[in-house]
Design an enzyme around this catalytic site. Structure first.
Site, mmCIF file in Angstrom:
data_model
loop_
_atom_site.group_PDB
_atom_site.id
_atom_site.type_symbol
_atom_site.label_atom_id
_atom_site.label_comp_id
_atom_site.label_asym_id
_atom_site.label_seq_id
_atom_site.Cartn_x
_atom_site.Cartn_y
_atom_site.Cartn_z
ATOM 1 C CB ILE A 87 5.017 0.579 2.270
ATOM 2 C CG1 ILE A 87 4.522 -0.048 3.581
ATOM 3 C CG2 ILE A 87 6.391 0.050 1.885
ATOM 4 C CD1 ILE A 87 4.119 -1.491 3.445
ATOM 5 C CG ASP B 129 -1.939 1.066 1.259
ATOM 6 O OD1 ASP B 129 -2.933 0.908 1.978
ATOM 7 O OD2 ASP B 129 -1.752 2.089 0.563
ATOM 8 C CG HIS B 130 3.179 4.079 -3.164
ATOM 9 N ND1 HIS B 130 4.196 4.370 -2.291
ATOM 10 C CD2 HIS B 130 3.662 4.376 -4.398
ATOM 11 C CE1 HIS B 130 5.246 4.827 -2.946
ATOM 12 N NE2 HIS B 130 4.962 4.832 -4.239
ATOM 13 N NE ARG B 131 -4.107 3.915 1.188
ATOM 14 C CZ ARG B 131 -5.277 3.439 1.615
ATOM 15 N NH1 ARG B 131 -6.319 4.255 1.731
ATOM 16 N NH2 ARG B 131 -5.405 2.167 1.943
#
Length: 576
Positions: free
Chosen positions: A552, A548-550
């Protein structure tokens, strides 16, 4: 028609004229005994009415909006044989006993009669507990209608609980100011469980009505209707507000029935427009992760239907990630083309088969997760040449034990070590907070005839390789047999999806919300690897880490994957 059975409404707590809000079968359907036929609703509870027999539906005798009562015919069934039809009369008495427990509201509403016999004076602390709920056990709390500091009236609804057949509101036995809420959403409660603590403001008004309730404890909804009408008429809201309350769990409704406008004015209880939906719709919404408070109901009295939930999900998915997560039913989304309608039969022979229940549920969850979570996948490879040799040696040494060590057991152990080194991967988003977990429950995707399920190994950090291998094998068998319990699929921190036994070079696994990462593993292959002097054959395992780029960033994901690869290449590092 000796083999025709009339299925009737059983004993539903002496309610009269309850409304049919859903019809769950149609002529030609084959139904099993205890299968739900219709959903009915009183002013305090909605409940599903099951069939007393198995058979084929010949005709449906009710429609949505009809008023039914005990003894009303729901459907006519064509029994499997004449013997079953002959058994209709003695068996008809069984569902009433079952349904008498389902609308657990009557005893709940009558509880104040007993509770108020306790002596109390203004300001005395009182603990309000769950009353008799018709023998139901471990019912789930699905709504909490009060908060610390709220002023509540006697008979005001405090929480909504739900069994597999009915949702019901539990009212307060006393009036006062809430000083503590003892339950939270998702809790399982039973008769006697604490709900709230309050500082009593005196229960004199509450004692008058329970005195009447005692001889007719099963009729709270029936008695409530005459009082509810003046309450709505006297309220300052426009007339349209009355249908919206209907049987919905409005926090203000019980005190208005108890003392129409005075109770509301004196206690200043906030009007809370809680969602109005049947148990099956609530369950459907929970499976899709939909907050019913954001859905606009299109049914009678603004009731939310399954189609309303589906439409809301379509709008949320079309709106994309981010704002869509909190979008209301009035919100918009991206302008996308409608799904194509195609008559496939005109091109050739076709066969339609319904999706399995697992695929319907997991498909909706995967779609939500894919759209709502900004996925990025980091691909890497791990040299597992020595690890595979160790695995084979362990299996040869322990042939007689019956435990076969798989690569999955080593992966779980290595993932736990990586989660300890990079704790942001062992976390979940909760609004603006990142919740770091200090336990290590690892889920793994299990392939079953009905679709993928994800059993969870609990406390994987406290288990050795052989114990992990044994537990994964046992859970995988339960999954294939369809015997996994819900608790065995809950609480995961991180998931592993392995296609090593099938094939592929890499893929993008979809994150299993509320987790923030998932590891995909493909089939290992021998490849030439440069050792500084020459190319040598090494067994390489592809690793696909979706995150999850939010939460990591790319650098952290690359480090996690590289560290995981190093652990697998030299498993002695686990001990460091």
């Amino acid at each position: 028609m000796s083999n025709t059975i009339e299925v009737k409404v059983p004993d539903i707590g002496d309610f009269s004229e309850v409304e049919v809000i859903e019809v769950l079968v149609a002529p030609g359907d084959t139904v099993a005994a205890e299968q739900s036929l219709i959903t009915v609703e009183s002013d305090k509870a909605s409940m599903e009415i099951p069939s007393s027999h198995a058979g084929v539906v010949k005709s449906v005798m009710v429609k949505v909006g009809d008023k039914v009562k005990q003894g009303s015919v729901i459907v006519q069934l064509e029994a499997a044989d004449a013997k079953e039809a002959g058994a209709a009369k003695p068996q008809a008495a069984q569902p009433p006993a079952r349904q008498a427990a389902a609308p657990a509201v009557p005893p709940a509403a009558a509880e104040p009669a007993e509770a108020d016999t306790r002596p109390e004076s203004g300001g005395k602390p009182v603990t309000v507990t769950v009353p008799d709920i018709g023998g139901a056990t471990d019912v789930e709390v699905i709504e909490i209608m009060v908060a610390v500091g709220d002023t509540v009236a006697a008979e005001q609804s405090l929480i909504t609980v739900e069994s597999d057949k009915a949702s019901m509101e539990v009212p307060s036995s006393h009036a006062g100011v809430v000083t503590a809420v003892k339950v939270k959403l998702g809790d399982k409660v039973n008769q006697g469980s604490d709900i709230i603590e309050l500082r009593s403001t005196g229960a004199a008004p509450a004692k008058a009505e329970p005195a009447q309730a005692k001889p007719a404890a099963a009729e709270p909804a029936q008695r409530a209707e005459p009082a509810a009408a003046p309450a709505v008429a006297a309220a300052s809201e426009p007339p349209e507000a009355a249908p919206s309350s209907g049987g919905a769990p409005l926090a203000s409704t019980p005190p208005e029935r108890h003392s129409p406008t005075e109770a509301f004015a004196e206690t200043d209880v906030p009007l809370r427009n809680l969602p109005h939906a049947s148990p099956s719709v609530r369950k459907f919404a929970r499976e899709l992760g939909v907050n019913l408070a954001s859905v606009r109901g299109s049914g009678a009295k603004n009731r939310i239907t399954q189609d309303d939930v589906r439409q809301f999900v379509k709008q949320a998915l079309a709106a994309g990630p981010g704002p869509a997560a909190t979008m209301t039913a009035e919100g918009g989304g991206l302008n996308v083309l409608a799904w194509p309608k195609v008559d496939f039969a005109k091109f050739g022979e076709v066969e339609a088969k319904p999706l399995s229940r697992i695929k319907k549920i997991s498909g909706a969850n995967l779609h939500r997760n894919w759209v709502m979570i900004p996925h990025v996948t980091n691909n890497d490879q791990a040299d597992i040449t020595e690890l595979e040799a160790l695995r084979q040696a362990l299996n040869k040494e322990n042939e007689k034990s019956g435990i076969k060590v798989t690569m999955l057991a080593f992966l779980i152990k290595a993932v736990v070590a990586a989660l300890k080194k990079y704790p942001e991967f062992n976390a979940s988003l909760d609004g603006d907070n990142l919740v770091y977990k200090h336990y290590y429950h690892i889920g793994f995707a299990a392939d079953t005839p009905n679709g993928l399920v994800v059993p969870v190994i609990r406390d994987a950090d406290k288990k050795g390789i052989f114990e992990l291998a044994k537990e994964t094998a046992e859970l995988a068998k339960l999954a294939r047999d369809g015997k996994l319990s819900p608790s065995q699929m809950q609480g995961g921190c991180f998931s592993i999806s392995s296609l090593g036994g099938i094939g592929g070079t890499d893929f993008t696994p979809i994150i299993n919300a509320p987790e923030v990462a998932i590891l995909g593993v493909s089939r290992s292959t021998h490849a030439p690897v440069w050792n500084g002097k020459k190319f040598v054959p090494r067994l390489m395992l592809p690793l696909s880490l979706s995150y999850d780029h939010r939460v990591i960033d790319g650098a952290a994901a690359a480090r996690f994957n590289a560290y995981l690869g190093a652990l697998l290449a030299d498993f002695r590092r686990i001990a460091l």
